[in-house]
Design a protein around this motif. Structure first.
Motif: not given
Length: 664
Positions: A202-210, A142-150, A119-123
């Motif tokens: 969720l830090p830039p350049g990372c993914f989460l699996m639940a 690089l963390g252009v778009r935000p994503l938070f969780y708890t 992927l080439n983008g911001q997402f």
């Protein structure tokens, strides 16, 4: 562009309620006011607020694959989606929309988490796998778009903004006092932490699996630089080749970011970076371009002369909003509502006003120049570290510290007393050149002066037995010590400042407050990796910052623009909050009573600073930053803790499409 929200049952018998998803979406309506979509089954609730830019009629989310086993929510843009779609079509995939969202879903179906590498983008992406009962969350490099969780009561709650998470009744908002120590060091709270206790980014350049009752976070991309030995001087031929690669890479990055089914404009600050982007757009588009600028009544901050020069040179339809001290003070509470974190500068306020100008002119998308300073060494901090390392070789030299005068040419008076002070200031830790944070240590130590305002009782271990956040929270990757000093400094600046502050508080949040998407050609990951491989001297040659980019600028811009001294983007502070136009909330929130009620700062120490500025004394930079930090923290406490206001949830009057599966 959009906003995403969701709840997933990780453990226990908790049930996801449609009403809560509707309320979460209402909290981020500003991110996507065009239409809404919800997916519900027995274990998950997903919601999307859409700002339609690609496939205006067919791209409503959530979107499923052919057998409805995968469902996707998505915030952002994947600019190479047409090429990916062609590849997937050849592999047998069939599409029901023309959106980039569906391309991501099929790419995930084909490659799993490894799809992110393509992927080439911001997402920010959320994909629910019904068969595996697994949630996949991912964020751009690089963390252009935000994503938070708890995680609360066996429920994983996530959203594009914290306010949507706080709309869930079982989530309690608490400011973590020890996070203020990070704020007053790095200028922002460092991921994965946020200012709110228990809520993570969720830090830039990372993914989460639940999946299967567990939640894991993995990194899929990291900054990298060559070892110092390969960062040697470039030959004339190598320099010419690098210039050609930079021109081609940036031209292609701009072209990809012009893909949209709506008009695209550009920010024009009057500086090198945004001017080059605007010039490349004109070359590519071959049509009239609309540019947008912010100007200031205060001449110490105004750059309108260069903005107008560049707009006339390109022949753009130039739109301007003028920011007064009163404007900055007036909008600052709304700014903090959208940043969802304290800030140490007022610079987000004019960006808030600028995005409103964009939206008022009917635009949803703008290209801008963020990233050039980080990846091509444009900040004074990089030159400062270079001067100090040179000085450290002969710490008793009388001549070498004179380079400071050349470095900080904006200092109006360099008399003997001022120079002696600056020399002593920059000599602190001068010879500790092996320290990994050598380039940033002076800045961080200076900002920490604001610690004197913090309430020590609040910083003590809380009732849960936790300890304050470790200020050594920066993770240094393998090979860091093998990089050149410039590369080390770039890494620290990108990690601690670019994503947590510049792309968030001053970027995504200010744009999306008015439903405006920013696009950043300099942050194309291919261009980033190219810049990281460049020899140091092509980025910082002597005392000339962004050398290679300035060389490119000579072919595109008027000489007055590419030869001008760089000025950092800042906005007035003291006169915005104290003086003839002082807003009432400033004195109220900084009063001893309000400070004591919030419990985060020492009332007497704050009052001394307020009395000082009210008496007309001119504050130094560190005191101004402390003032903004404390005022914004108090605003955050008021808006999110003391008096959290929620709009009505989505109703039958909103355009909401609901998908239900296996739900009684």
């Amino acid at each position: 562009m959009c906003g995403v929200v969701g709840q997933v049952v990780v453990s226990g018998s908790t049930r996801v309620e449609e009403s809560e998803i509707r309320q979460m979406l209402a909290m981020i309506r500003h991110r996507g006011p065009d239409e809404f979509g919800i997916y519900l089954d027995q274990q998950v609730g997903l919601g999307n607020a859409r700002l339609s830019i690609i496939d205006l009629t067919g791209g409503q989310q959530p979107i499923s694959n052919a057998d409805d086993s995968l469902w996707i929510l998505y915030n952002g843009e994947v600019f190479n989606f047409l090429e990916l779609r062609s590849e997937l079509t050849q592999r047998g995939h069939r599409f029901k929309t023309h959106s980039d969202t569906e391309v991501i879903l099929h790419l995930f179906e084909e490659f799993g988490p490894a799809c992110l590498e393509r992927l080439n983008g911001q997402f920010a992406i959320a994909i629910w796998d019904r068969r595996r009962k697994a949630l996949f969350l991912a964020r751009d490099r690089l963390g252009v778009r935000p994503l938070f969780y708890t995680l609360v009561d066996g429920l994983l709650v996530f959203a594009s903004e914290v306010k949507a998470i706080l709309a869930v009744p079982r989530v309690t908002a608490r400011i973590r006092p020890s996070a203020l120590m990070q704020l007053f060091t790095f200028w922002s709270v460092q991921p994965p932490h946020t200012i709110f206790e228990g809520i993570q980014e969720l830090p830039p350049g990372c993914f989460l699996m639940a999946e299967s009752g567990t939640v894991t976070v993995q990194r899929y991309w990291e900054l990298d630089f060559p070892v110092a030995a390969s960062a040697s001087r470039a030959s004339h031929a190598a320099e010419a080749e690098a210039l050609d690669q930079l021109r081609q890479g940036l031209t292609d990055a701009v072209a990809l970011r012009l893909r949209a089914d709506v008009p695209v404009g550009a920010y024009l600050s009057g500086g090198l970076d945004s001017s080059i982007i605007a010039a490349l757009i004109r070359q590519r588009a071959g049509q009239r371009l609309t540019t947008f600028s912010i100007t200031f009544d205060d001449p110490d901050f105004d750059e309108s002369a260069y903005q107008l020069l560049m707009a006339r040179h390109l022949g753009t339809d130039h739109q301007v909003v003028r920011a007064t001290h009163a404007d900055i003070g007036r909008v600052f509470p709304d700014v903090i509502w959208h940043t969802e974190t304290p800030v140490l500068r007022t610079a987000p306020a004019p960006m808030f006003l600028l995005s409103k100008l964009v939206r008022d002119n009917g635009f949803k998308v703008v290209l801008t120049g963020e990233g050039a300073d980080e990846f091509l060494a444009g900040y004074d901090l990089f030159r400062e570290a270079k001067v100090r390392r040179f000085w450290a070789r002969q710490p008793d030299s009388l001549m070498r510290p004179l380079l400071l005068k050349r470095l900080y040419r904006f200092v109006s008076q360099w008399d003997d007393g001022a120079f002696a002070f600056q020399k002593a200031f920059f000599k602190r830790g001068l010879t500790e050149t092996d320290a990994p944070d050598y380039s940033h240590r002076i800045r961080w130590q200076t900002t920490r002066r604001a610690f004197r305002f913090l309430n020590p009782d609040a910083l003590a271990p809380d009732r849960m037995g936790t300890v304050p956040l470790d200020l050594g929270c920066i993770s240094y990757p393998a090979g860091f010590t093998d990089w050149s000093p410039l590369a080390q400094a770039q890494y620290l600046e990108i990690k601690t400042f670019l994503s947590p502050y510049l792309l968030s508080s001053q970027g995504d949040r200010m744009g999306m407050a008015h439903s405006v998407e920013g696009r950043f050609p300099f942050l194309d990951h291919r261009l980033v990796e190219l810049c990281n491989r460049l020899p140091d001297q092509l980025k910082l040659r002597g005392m000339t910052e962004k050398y290679l980019l300035k060389t490119l600028g000579q072919t595109l811009l008027p000489s007055e623009v590419f030869t001008r001294l760089k000025r950092p983007f800042r906005a007035p502070i003291q006169k915005s909050f104290f003086g003839e136009t002082s807003p009432d909330y400033v004195r109220d929130l900084l009063s001893p009573q309000a400070i004591a009620a919030a419990g985060l700062f020492q009332p007497k120490a704050v009052q001394l600073l307020v009395d000082k500025v009210a008496a007309g004394a001119r504050l130094g930079e560190t005191d101004e930053m402390a003032l903004v930090g404390m005022l914004s923290t108090q605003l955050l406490h008021q808006r999110f803790i003391q008096d959290f206001q929620m709009p009505p949830p989505l109703s039958s009057h909103d355009r909401v499409k609901i998908h239900r599966a296996d739900r009684p």
